[in-house]
Every structure is written in C-alpha cells, then in structure tokens.
Design an enzyme around this catalytic site. Structure first.
Site, PDB file in Angstrom:
ATOM      1  CB  CYS A  47       9.420  14.033  -5.824  1.00 15.62           C
ATOM      2  SG  CYS A  47       7.882  13.218  -5.345  1.00 15.62           S
ATOM      3  CD  GLU A  83      -5.703   1.995  12.367  1.00 15.20           C
ATOM      4  OE1 GLU A  83      -4.727   1.259  12.651  1.00 15.20           O
ATOM      5  OE2 GLU A  83      -5.882   2.481  11.239  1.00 15.20           O
ATOM      6  NE  ARG A  87      -0.556  -0.263   4.962  1.00 15.79           N
ATOM      7  CZ  ARG A  87      -1.159  -0.288   6.129  1.00 15.79           C
ATOM      8  NH1 ARG A  87      -2.455  -0.084   6.220  1.00 15.79           N
ATOM      9  NH2 ARG A  87      -0.481  -0.541   7.226  1.00 15.79           N
ATOM     10  CD  GLU A 103      -1.088   4.073  10.573  1.00  9.50           C
ATOM     11  OE1 GLU A 103      -1.298   3.800  11.756  1.00  9.50           O
ATOM     12  OE2 GLU A 103      -0.376   3.353   9.845  1.00  9.50           O
ATOM     13  CD1 TRP A 122       0.803  -6.679   9.973  1.00 10.33           C
ATOM     14  CD2 TRP A 122       2.238  -5.898   8.443  1.00 10.33           C
ATOM     15  NE1 TRP A 122       0.345  -5.461   9.535  1.00 10.33           N
ATOM     16  CE2 TRP A 122       1.192  -4.960   8.603  1.00 10.33           C
ATOM     17  CE3 TRP A 122       3.259  -5.616   7.533  1.00 10.33           C
ATOM     18  CZ2 TRP A 122       1.146  -3.755   7.873  1.00 10.33           C
ATOM     19  CZ3 TRP A 122       3.207  -4.426   6.811  1.00 10.33           C
ATOM     20  CH2 TRP A 122       2.154  -3.510   6.986  1.00 10.33           C
TER      21      TRP A 122
HETATM   22  C1  GAL Z   1      -2.115   0.682  11.208  1.00 10.44           C
HETATM   23  C2  GAL Z   1      -2.894   0.968   9.935  1.00 10.44           C
HETATM   24  C3  GAL Z   1      -3.964  -0.061   9.697  1.00 10.44           C
HETATM   25  C4  GAL Z   1      -3.427  -1.423   9.908  1.00 10.44           C
HETATM   26  C5  GAL Z   1      -2.839  -1.557  11.293  1.00 10.44           C
HETATM   27  C6  GAL Z   1      -2.279  -2.929  11.588  1.00 10.44           C
HETATM   28  O1  GAL Z   1      -0.846   1.239  11.140  1.00 10.44           O
HETATM   29  O2  GAL Z   1      -3.483   2.232   9.954  1.00 10.44           O
HETATM   30  O3  GAL Z   1      -4.455   0.087   8.392  1.00 10.44           O
HETATM   31  O4  GAL Z   1      -2.434  -1.636   8.946  1.00 10.44           O
HETATM   32  O5  GAL Z   1      -1.809  -0.627  11.435  1.00 10.44           O
HETATM   33  O6  GAL Z   1      -1.171  -3.258  10.841  1.00 10.44           O
HETATM   34 ZN    ZN Z   2       7.495  11.357  -6.664  1.00 10.52          ZN
END
Ligand code: GAL
Ligand code: ZN
Length: 665
Positions: free
Chosen positions: A159, A306, A106, A145, A314
């Site tokens: 850029c 969050e 992403r 974020e 992960w």
């Molecule tokens: C945050 C993010 C979420 C998800 C979460 C867990 O940093 O905003 O989209 O990725 O961490 O990894």
């Molecule tokens: Zn760029």
C-alpha cells in the site's frame, strides 16, 4: 432484463441440502422473486488453490430458478480463505499501529496486494465465465460493502508503494508535493517520493494535507479494486447488471466515483442500528436522509440489497421491530427511490458472528410473524412496483454532499461534537419535518434545478467551486452557506488572501473577522422575539452594505452582533449562518428560507408521520408513513387517490399508504 422487486439474501452453504427445497417453496409462497448468494463463500467455491467446486452453487441457482426465483451472484472477495492467508501472509492488512490483522473475521485483505489481486481476478473470471450467461442469474455484486471493516485501511509495504505511485502521478515532482503539503512545517520535506510513508501512528499529530491525500488514495484504491472485477464480469455477462451494496453516508470510498462502475447503486438499510454497543437506533429523518443520499450517488433509483427483517445484533442486540414496522421501513426505502427491496436475511443463522442478526425466519426455520407480515406486504405492494419503477422525487431543495469535506472534517473536526454528515442531517431534519423533499447533490452536480441549495461546511474551496456558487446565486438561486466555508484550498492548507469566506464574501455579504469555538459551551441566538439555542461555533462578522441581519448572538462578549444574515446578489440571495443552529433555530431559519424561495411542501406536517413522493411523466405518487405505534390522521392533498392502504387520511399503527395523482397533460 427482468423487472423484479423483492428478494432475500440467502446462504445455502449454511444449511443442509435437504432444506433448500423447502426454503425455495416458502420463498415462492411469500412472493420472493430473487436471492443474492455466494458473497462470502470463497472456501466453498475454491476449497484449495485452483480447485474449483461450483456444483453446489449451480444446483442452488437451478433449484431456485425452477421456483421462478432469480439469482444475484456475489463474488466472495470480502472473505479470503485461510489457505490463502496461510500461504501468503502478505495479503493480510496491516493497521496504522503496524499490527497485522489476522484471519478469522472478514475483509482481512489488503486491496493493493498483487498476490491478492491475482487470486481475485482468477476467481472472478471463473465465476463470470460460469454464470455470465446463466438464464437464472440476473446480476452481480462484486465483493460486499467495499470499505467496510477497513477502518484503518492498510499500511503495508504494498500500500505504501502504491500510495507513492499515486502521489508521483498527482504531483510529478517531490518539490510540488512538499509545497502542496506544507512540508516546511516540522521539517517534513521529502527528497524522494520513496521516503513518503503510509501513515502509521506518529508520536504527535499528523500533517492534515498528507492525511487528506491518504484518504483520497484509499478511496481510489477501493474503486480500482472494484473496477478489476467489474471489467472481468462485463466481459462475460452481457445481459446481467452489476451493482454494489453501499452503506449510506459511510466514508471509506467516494460512492459517487464507485457508482460510475455500476449499472445502479444498492444500499443496506438497518434502521435498528448496528452491532456495536454504542450504535444508536437511528431516527426516522436520518433513515430518510440516508436513502436520499444513496439516490444521489447516481441520481437515479436504487435497490436495497439488505433491508432489515428482524432484530439486529452481533454481541448485543437491538429492539424487536413492532408489528408493521418492518413493512413501514421497507416502504420508506421505496418512497425514497428503491425500485427493489432484498431482505437480509432469509433465515436467522445458527452459527458464526451473526447468530443474532435476525432473518425473516427464526432459528427454527418455521415461518412466524415476520414471514406473515412481509408476505402480506409483498403481495400488496408488488403489483404497484412496475408503475413506480424509475420514478424520482421532484425536489426543489438540494443539500451539497462531498466526501472531500467529510474527510477534511474527520482529520480536523474543530470541536468534538462537530460532524460534517451530522450537520447536514440537522439541516435535512428541518425540511423532513415540513414534508419538503430533498436531494443530496455532489459538488460537481447540477445546481440549477434547485430553488434553494444548502451548502453547509464548504471548508475546502477551489476557484471553480467559488465560481459555481456565484453563478448559481447570480442566476437567481437561493444559497445557504455556513461557518467554516472557504477556509482551505483543496490541499488542506489555510487560505490567507482574504477574510473568510474568501471570494464568496461578495455573495454572502459578510466578512468573518474572528470566531469562537464553543468548547463545553452553548449559546443563545435571538431570532425575531425568540432566544434559541445554538452550539459548536460562532463566527463574528462584519456585514457588507445591504446585508440583512436575520438573527444575532444573545450570549458571550459578542452579544448583539449578527449571527445569521441574508444578502441579495445578482438575481438570487445568499444566507450565511455563523453557528450550528439547534433544532428550533434550524426550523425558524429554514421556514424563512423556504418561504422566500417559494419552496412547496407535500402536505401539512403530522407528528411521527413521514411524507415523501416519487414522480414520472404522467403520475405523482405520495407515500404517507406512520412511524408510530398510534393511529394518526392526516389531510390528503387535493387530487390524490388511494392506491394502497385502508382509508385515506387515517393511518393505523405503522401503516404506510400510497396515493396517486394523474399529472395534467
Ligand atoms: C451488513 C453486511 C452483511 C451482514 C449484515 C449484518 O453490513 O453486508 O453481510 O454482515 O450487515 O451484520
Ligand atoms: Zn496493504
């Protein structure tokens, strides 16, 4: 605007339509009042260029609305779809090694790309027009974020061109730029702004002045990227808020500046640590400091967008939160100024990168231990939230926090273990252990309300900041300055007119004549009768008449010379700390500084128990949080009544209590 306090992050696009109703009913049963949705669903919303499919989101918003659950809409601009990257590969970012970062994670986007910006504007406008007056939509989160995953930011041609334009605006002439960056060094002069690169890796080191401006530029670019979206959203959404999910002390964007675009700031709080093998489970004082810095970005209460709701992970995972611990962490967020807490995520995802970043529900979707615990938590705490809303801690101690200093130390850390934010957190720690509330304050903030102001590592210095510090002490403030203060001007060039800390010598009562970088070495410092460890750095200084030595070096060729000093100036006092104190020395030093400045503590410290407070005009609230798995006793201060908890003074494992006191009229 509705006053809502608890929510979850929900991804309808990950589950079958048939399940949504059950989720909504379970949420309702838990006391959930809002969901954040759509912040990664670009392809679902625009599966092909110009073909918009909002039906599924309309339906989800309506379905939750029917259950009394409101929606925060995220714009999905952190995840551009493959068709776009395929058609316009120039939207993909190019890292400092000149490599294209590909599609598949992403944030694979260049934030200056005119093509990308156009897609972003179009989709944002479609969404804002569609939901700007939807009665079930309460607010917006542009992107996700911002600055995350942009470790290297982007060095593409676009850029580079934007950077050159930014420099032209700042310096007017290329001669000014050459002067400001010290380009005479290593033949780095430019004849034209067009010659300036976006910093790719070089054969050797980089020009610190160029790198500082690059970091400032990248931060401004992110703010500008966000501004385009907030302007569009505000045109359509007159009664909905705009916020953004910050990441505490993260450094890619100056959060103070980003905050100017927002109604309030939000933050993502994951005490269990992040997804990297080496990322630690943060200590409680670091979590507390993180929440306090988030509050400082707009100097007002914030939201948690969050909040951890299960095991984090992960590829590798963190520990399972013990029974009660998720609630204790959520309460910690509230204690430091959160007016609302949104839990990430509703249900543990079955696919993709975040299969092990656990939600409230497990993979199976059946409510279990975490559902029950947070349900109880919400039912107990929600009735109190309206009265907490808007209240703030009344801190007598401030710690100056600046992104510019952070950038400058990233560029030249001096010592492999010197980190600007970590050093700030070490000062914070000593206050945390004594239950002394702290505000972080930007350099441009108001210092006058603090009895004691800690300003560690004020490395870049301007004449205005010097005046501001002199004035603060002159008016009666107690200021703490440290090693590496006043070293550079704002262009990141070493100042040469005076001994360090420059004009602040007058206030600090010291002149630094020499120093020692404690590479692979620790020192001892004599404070009273105790010899205590310190590290990183030793400033060797001459004292001006009247300066008091509080501690002296007990190691190296400078044993016996002053290390920590105090000096009266105007109506106030200034401490100078020539090293990075270890934990015990920090404790002794701040205990002395707090008692001289007559700073109050909230309550007698108890090991493993945190105490924080929020106040409004009529009431003070005291939060007492047991971060351990054992029972703890504490002595409640006088005049407080228990609002939440079993028995005042006695905490069960991970119990968090709230006490309240009416203020004198
Ligand atoms: C945050 C993010 C979420 C998800 C979460 C867990 O940093 O905003 O989209 O990725 O961490 O990894
Ligand atoms: Zn760029």
């Amino acid at each position: 605007m509705k006053q809502l306090h608890f929510g979850v992050d929900y991804y309808p696009e990950h589950w079958e339509r048939a399940r949504w109703d059950k989720d909504a009913a379970l949420m309702q049963g838990m006391g959930i009042q809002m969901v954040r949705m759509a912040e990664f669903s670009w392809h679902k919303l625009e599966p092909e260029e110009g073909i918009y499919e909002f039906g599924w989101l309309d339906e989800a918003i309506g379905l939750f609305g029917a259950h009394g659950i409101y929606t925060i809409v995220g714009t999905p601009t952190a995840a551009p779809p493959a068709w776009m990257a395929d058609k316009h590969p120039e939207i993909l970012p190019i890292d400092r090694e000149g490599r294209v970062r590909g599609f598949g994670g992403r944030h694979h986007d260049c934030q200056s790309s005119p093509v990308y910006r156009q897609y972003v504007r179009k989709l944002t406008e479609e969404m804002a027009r569609r939901y700007g007056e939807n009665p079930y939509v309460i607010g917006w989160q542009p992107d996700n974020e911002l600055g995350n995953s942009h470790q290297e930011l982007c060095t593409c041609a676009s850029c580079r061109k934007h950077f050159q334009g930014w420099l032209r605006k700042k310096y007017q002439t290329v001669q000014n730029l050459n002067q400001a960056w010290g380009n005479a060094f290593w033949s780095q002069e430019y004849n034209d702004f067009k010659e300036v690169p976006a910093p790719r890796i070089t054969v050797t080191g980089e020009n610190p002045s160029a790198m500082l401006d690059w970091k400032r530029f990248c931060s401004d670019l992110i703010v500008d990227f966000a501004r385009e979206q907030t302007e569009i959203i505000r045109r359509y959404a007159k009664n909905q808020f705009i916020t953004h999910n910050y990441m505490g002390f993260a450094d890619k964007v100056d959060y103070y500046k980003l905050g100017e675009l927002l109604d309030f700031v939000s933050h993502d709080q994951y005490p269990g640590g992040f997804y990297l093998p080496e990322s630690p489970h943060e200590k409680e004082h670091v979590l507390a400091a993180t929440l306090d810095v988030v509050r400082s970005y707009k100097n007002q209460p914030f939201w948690i967008m969050e909040q951890q709701s299960g095991i984090t992970g992960w590829e590798v995972m963190g520990r399972a939160p013990a029974p009660g611990q998720l609630s204790a962490w959520a309460m910690q967020s509230i204690a430091h100024g959160a007016d609302a807490v949104v839990f990430f995520r509703w249900r543990t995802c079955a696919m993709g990168t975040e299969q092990y970043w656990h939600g409230i529900l497990p993979h199976s979707g059946n409510p279990g231990r975490r559902y029950k615990e947070l349900q109880d938590f919400i039912h107990e705490v929600n009735p109190l939230m309206d009265s907490l809303q808007g209240s703030m801690p009344n801190a007598q101690v401030g710690i100056v926090f600046s992104f510019e200093q952070e950038y400058a130390f990233q560029i030249q850390p001096h010592h492999k273990d010197l980190s600007y934010t970590r050093q700030l957190q070490k000062y914070y720690h000593a206050l945390y252990e004594r239950n002394i509330p702290v505000d972080f304050v930007p350099q441009q903030g108001d210092f006058s309300k603090y009895k004691l102001l800690l300003a560690p590592l004020q490395y870049l210095m301007s004449p205005e900041m010097e005046e501001k510090y002199m004035d603060y002490v002159g008016q009666g403030g107690h200021l703490l300055l440290t090693m590496r203060t006043g070293v550079k001007d704002v262009n990141n060039i070493c100042m040469t007119e005076r001994e360090l800390p420059g004009r602040l010598s007058k206030v600090a009562g010291v002149e630094v004549l020499d120093y020692d970088c404690l590479r692979d070495a620790q020192i001892e410092v004599l404070f009273g009768e105790e010899k205590l460890p310190a590290g990183i750095w030793s400033d060797l200084m001459r004292l001006l008449p009247g300066t008091e030595t509080l501690a002296s070096y007990a190691s190296e060729f400078y044993a016996g010379e002053p290390c920590i000093t105090a000096h009266a100036y105007g109506c106030g006092a200034c401490y100078y700390v020539g090293t990075e104190p270890g934990e015990a020395l920090m404790d002794r030093l701040l205990s002395l500084a707090c008692s001289r400045a007559e700073v109050d503590s909230l309550m007698e410290p108890v090991d493993g128990v945190e105490c924080a407070s929020r106040e409004n005009e009529s009431q003070s609230f005291l939060f007492v949080i047991n971060h351990t798995g054992e029972c703890k006793a504490y002595e409640a201060p006088e005049g407080y009544q228990l609002l939440k908890g079993g028995q005042a003074g006695a905490l069960k494992a991970y119990e968090a209590q709230i006490l309240q006191r009416q203020k004198m009229p």
